[in-house]
Design a protein around this motif. Sequence first.
Motif, PDB file in Angstrom:
ATOM      1  N   MET A  17      22.825  32.989  21.275  1.00 54.42           N
ATOM      2  CA  MET A  17      23.659  34.061  20.766  1.00 54.42           C
ATOM      3  C   MET A  17      23.716  33.962  19.242  1.00 54.42           C
ATOM      4  O   MET A  17      23.945  32.877  18.700  1.00 54.42           O
ATOM      5  N   VAL A  18      23.511  35.092  18.581  1.00 51.95           N
ATOM      6  CA  VAL A  18      23.611  35.161  17.119  1.00 51.95           C
ATOM      7  C   VAL A  18      24.723  36.134  16.775  1.00 51.95           C
ATOM      8  O   VAL A  18      24.694  37.296  17.202  1.00 51.95           O
ATOM      9  N   ARG A  19      25.713  35.653  16.012  1.00 54.59           N
ATOM     10  CA  ARG A  19      26.862  36.485  15.634  1.00 54.59           C
ATOM     11  C   ARG A  19      26.856  36.726  14.130  1.00 54.59           C
ATOM     12  O   ARG A  19      26.524  35.831  13.357  1.00 54.59           O
ATOM     13  N   GLU A  20      27.278  37.915  13.762  1.00 47.85           N
ATOM     14  CA  GLU A  20      27.393  38.267  12.355  1.00 47.85           C
ATOM     15  C   GLU A  20      28.821  37.990  11.877  1.00 47.85           C
ATOM     16  O   GLU A  20      29.784  38.383  12.525  1.00 47.85           O
ATOM     17  N   ASN A  22      34.214  36.933  13.522  1.00 47.31           N
ATOM     18  CA  ASN A  22      32.988  37.311  14.218  1.00 47.31           C
ATOM     19  C   ASN A  22      32.862  38.824  14.303  1.00 47.31           C
ATOM     20  O   ASN A  22      33.822  39.524  14.634  1.00 47.31           O
ATOM     21  N   GLY A  23      31.680  39.318  13.969  1.00 43.45           N
ATOM     22  CA  GLY A  23      31.401  40.742  14.066  1.00 43.45           C
ATOM     23  C   GLY A  23      30.442  41.043  15.198  1.00 43.45           C
ATOM     24  O   GLY A  23      30.593  40.525  16.307  1.00 43.45           O
ATOM     25  N   ASP A  24      29.441  41.866  14.918  1.00 43.10           N
ATOM     26  CA  ASP A  24      28.452  42.224  15.926  1.00 43.10           C
ATOM     27  C   ASP A  24      27.657  40.981  16.349  1.00 43.10           C
ATOM     28  O   ASP A  24      27.490  40.024  15.582  1.00 43.10           O
ATOM     29  N   ALA A  25      27.175  41.030  17.586  1.00 37.82           N
ATOM     30  CA  ALA A  25      26.437  39.880  18.123  1.00 37.82           C
ATOM     31  C   ALA A  25      25.232  40.365  18.911  1.00 37.82           C
ATOM     32  O   ALA A  25      25.217  41.480  19.444  1.00 37.82           O
ATOM     33  N   ALA A  26      24.216  39.528  18.945  1.00 36.97           N
ATOM     34  CA  ALA A  26      23.011  39.806  19.730  1.00 36.97           C
ATOM     35  C   ALA A  26      22.686  38.566  20.558  1.00 36.97           C
ATOM     36  O   ALA A  26      22.766  37.438  20.057  1.00 36.97           O
ATOM     37  N   ARG A  27      22.336  38.793  21.800  1.00 40.66           N
ATOM     38  CA  ARG A  27      21.950  37.696  22.692  1.00 40.66           C
ATOM     39  C   ARG A  27      20.439  37.771  22.903  1.00 40.66           C
ATOM     40  O   ARG A  27      19.885  38.846  23.184  1.00 40.66           O
ATOM     41  N   PHE A  28      19.800  36.627  22.774  1.00 37.93           N
ATOM     42  CA  PHE A  28      18.353  36.554  22.946  1.00 37.93           C
ATOM     43  C   PHE A  28      18.040  35.707  24.176  1.00 37.93           C
ATOM     44  O   PHE A  28      18.522  34.577  24.305  1.00 37.93           O
ATOM     45  N   GLN A  82      16.074  40.909  23.440  1.00 36.42           N
ATOM     46  CA  GLN A  82      17.278  41.035  22.617  1.00 36.42           C
ATOM     47  C   GLN A  82      18.261  41.990  23.272  1.00 36.42           C
ATOM     48  O   GLN A  82      17.942  43.150  23.524  1.00 36.42           O
ATOM     49  N   LEU A  83      19.477  41.508  23.519  1.00 34.57           N
ATOM     50  CA  LEU A  83      20.536  42.308  24.120  1.00 34.57           C
ATOM     51  C   LEU A  83      21.694  42.426  23.129  1.00 34.57           C
ATOM     52  O   LEU A  83      21.874  41.568  22.264  1.00 34.57           O
ATOM     53  N   GLY A  84      22.502  43.480  23.279  1.00 36.12           N
ATOM     54  CA  GLY A  84      23.598  43.687  22.346  1.00 36.12           C
ATOM     55  C   GLY A  84      23.117  44.422  21.113  1.00 36.12           C
ATOM     56  O   GLY A  84      22.370  45.394  21.213  1.00 36.12           O
ATOM     57  N   SER A  85      23.536  43.964  19.943  1.00 38.64           N
ATOM     58  CA  SER A  85      23.093  44.592  18.694  1.00 38.64           C
ATOM     59  C   SER A  85      21.584  44.457  18.549  1.00 38.64           C
ATOM     60  O   SER A  85      21.012  43.403  18.836  1.00 38.64           O
ATOM     61  N   GLN A  86      20.947  45.531  18.085  1.00 42.04           N
ATOM     62  CA  GLN A  86      19.489  45.570  18.062  1.00 42.04           C
ATOM     63  C   GLN A  86      18.894  45.475  16.663  1.00 42.04           C
ATOM     64  O   GLN A  86      17.709  45.705  16.481  1.00 42.04           O
ATOM     65  N   ARG A 142      17.307  38.913  14.635  1.00 44.19           N
ATOM     66  CA  ARG A 142      16.118  38.105  14.954  1.00 44.19           C
ATOM     67  C   ARG A 142      15.736  37.234  13.763  1.00 44.19           C
ATOM     68  O   ARG A 142      15.348  36.073  13.938  1.00 44.19           O
ATOM     69  N   GLN A 143      15.852  37.765  12.565  1.00 44.79           N
ATOM     70  CA  GLN A 143      15.561  36.972  11.374  1.00 44.79           C
ATOM     71  C   GLN A 143      16.539  35.811  11.233  1.00 44.79           C
ATOM     72  O   GLN A 143      16.153  34.700  10.845  1.00 44.79           O
TER      73      GLN A 143
END
Length: 255
Positions: free
Chosen positions: A82-85, A95-101, A139-143, A148-149
């Motif tokens: 999980m990557v959170r902004e 914590n803001g938007d998040a993306a799950r890989f 990639q799920l959630g925020s796209q 990814r970077q």
Amino acid sequence: MRRWLGLLLLLPALLAAPRMALAQATAVAPPSLSVELSTRRIEVTTAFSGAEILVFGATERLIGPLGDEVLVLVTGPETAMMVREKTNVLGFWINGDAARFNRVPSYWALASTRPVPAMLDRVERADLRLALDQLPLVQLGSQGAEFRQALAGLQQEAGLWVDRERPIEVSGGRLFHARLPLPATVAHGIYQVQVMLVRDRRVVARQELRLDVVRTGSAAWVADIARNQPVLYGIACIVMAGLAGWFGSVVFRRN
């Protein structure tokens, strides 16, 4: 007389047939590539501070710009991350938007005798996924591409994704070996080691080896409790933290 004359005419063809068959067999013989690992098992203990993967082998032709080239790709077991902004709100970072890989390789490292773009064309590199930006991550959630970077940056900083191509050392023209580092935070599981022989900008031979990274001793015992009995593991961590705090307060109060 005619029968003997016919046999004499066929004799050169009969003598040449074995040589032709041998030439055809040689022409279709696959390129020779022999590889091995220095060890097939790496044990992770509480004192584990990292290790390295040593791959060595030999080819039938000389290795170099005018001959064969060699690629080594090591990938670890897949996991989810999980990557959170982080967002600044009134001076506070939340914590803001998040993306799950999903299908994230816990380890990825590449070694080669030359830079990969100089060895393979773009289509071949894309098919073999010989770059971090070509990994098939789900990639799920925020796209946004920035997630990814950020994931790649975190993995590279931890030494789990080695995106810089490490050179393969060549000895005697046909012998080669590559060393790839394993950090102390490496995940346990089955690792796949692929060794590819490149000729005329194409992969003409490939061998796959298996490397087992396993926890042993007290490290394995703690990992088993954390995985199979998470409640007990959490209570034990809280109790140990409380005891450490109490012991520290007693020591400093006496001083």
